[in-house]
Design an enzyme around this catalytic site. Sequence first.
Site, PDB file in Angstrom:
ATOM      1  N   GLU A 229     -12.131  47.025 -13.527  1.00 56.61           N
ATOM      2  CA  GLU A 229     -12.605  47.728 -12.707  1.00 56.61           C
ATOM      3  C   GLU A 229     -12.108  48.841 -11.795  1.00 56.61           C
ATOM      4  OE1 GLU A 229     -14.660  49.476 -10.108  1.00 56.61           O
ATOM      5  OE2 GLU A 229     -15.342  48.115  -9.424  1.00 56.61           O
ATOM      6  N   CYS A 263     -15.862  52.654  -5.529  1.00 56.41           N
ATOM      7  CA  CYS A 263     -15.447  53.209  -6.559  1.00 56.41           C
ATOM      8  C   CYS A 263     -17.224  54.134  -6.537  1.00 56.41           C
ATOM      9  CB  CYS A 263     -15.270  52.266  -7.447  1.00 56.41           C
ATOM     10  SG  CYS A 263     -13.645  51.634  -7.049  1.00 56.41           S
ATOM     11  N   GLU A 360     -10.577  61.890  -8.759  1.00 58.02           N
ATOM     12  CA  GLU A 360     -12.030  60.817  -7.714  1.00 58.02           C
ATOM     13  C   GLU A 360     -11.275  61.456  -6.467  1.00 58.02           C
ATOM     14  OE1 GLU A 360     -12.888  56.173  -6.780  1.00 58.02           O
ATOM     15  OE2 GLU A 360     -10.816  56.262  -8.272  1.00 58.02           O
TER      16      GLU A 360
END
Length: 455
Positions: A229, A263, A360
Amino acid sequence: MASYKTINPFNGQAVRTVELMSSAAIEQRLAAAESAFPQWAALSLAQRGDYLRKLAAGFRARKDDIQATMTAEMGKLRREALAEIEKSAAACEYYADHAADYLKPQPIPTEAQNSYVTYQPIGCVMAVMPWNFPIWQVIRFLAPGLMAGNVALLKHASNVPGCADLLREAVAAAGIPEGVFDVLHIDNEQAAEVLRDRRIKAVTLTGSERAGRSIASNAGDQLKKCVMELGGSDAFVVLDDADLELAVAAAVKSRFDNAGQTCIAAKRFILVESIADAFVQQFVAATKARVYGDPNDDATSLAPMARADLRDELHKQVLESVNKGATVLLGGEPVADSHAGYAATILDNVGPGMPAYAQELFGPVAAVIRVKDEAEAVRVANDTSFGLGGSVWTADAARGEKVALQLECGAAFVNSVVKSDARLPFGGSKRSGFGRELADHGIHEFMNIKTVYIA
């Protein structure tokens, strides 16, 4: 013996110095896990469920101690830490209640007199976990893993060793036998050696793309199952018929809770041009209400980032985006006289070639991208190497569902922020990773899915 020091991200004071474990200490924990596995796997689901319920009760009983440690080590707001502890306790109870349904044999009609699929534990699972949700991220794999009959070893992030030790204490206090779960205070090189050990049967990681590449490569070389993940750059798509008041409130929460270090936080706000100006005006006004300060003070609504180096890296991404044409509507700089604080930031006119568009942003920075229509919104939402989550905002649920199904991600929500929930499978696509946590999919990831055929 080598050691590392943890720093309180709000005040910059040292929290703890931790010595890395010796080879002998690591071996002791590997041996204990191997020894504990057969006895733990032999317990009934009801017995393992009783232990999980005791673990949940223990979390609630020690919630103040756990919260204080979370806040000191990674800066989480007090109320957010308490909510995380409750969510973790509830997940333990959820799997205690539902594992029997998830793991019951599945009959498969064939020409045999009896054929079915059964689920069996595999042994010791190694977990490499992050700091941003230091309790929940662990429980997300541990609760289903323990109910499956597996045992586990945890390498937690180096800035939350106290949280790791509190998890170990909570497991022991619940009466769970020694060796079923333990903590390894080790560095990345030691972790790679542990993963190669024959007693480790699989690995799960939540972390950066770089960490994922390293761990997955190592696991692949050893032919061991892994779940990854990784990062996300979730799209928050606002269509021309959206309820802007609802969408703006959700946007502020999704982007700035946990200091934006999530996230599945909304990171790219993709706005159809007809409502873009109105949304941005309201978004800026609502974000200004976020107050930076001591995370133990309930008046604070914007926490510090977890580490100063992470804050500095985020600022570089912001500056580069601005140099390439993004407009700062709010913030855009570190909080003055703070150790790791960064101002709540909104960047407008974000486009291709900017870090805010392609990378990100793991902190309190929102990237606004303006598009002409729904079709372009979908194209831009998918114009990323990540694929963790995404949300769509519209007054027409059928329209929202149509757009959600076009998003290249592991979870698409309509008129709701993306969230992890024990009842729903969680994971990503593309460079956001592979495999699933939670729900029935998560408990099956680290089990031998065995076919039994009786002619």
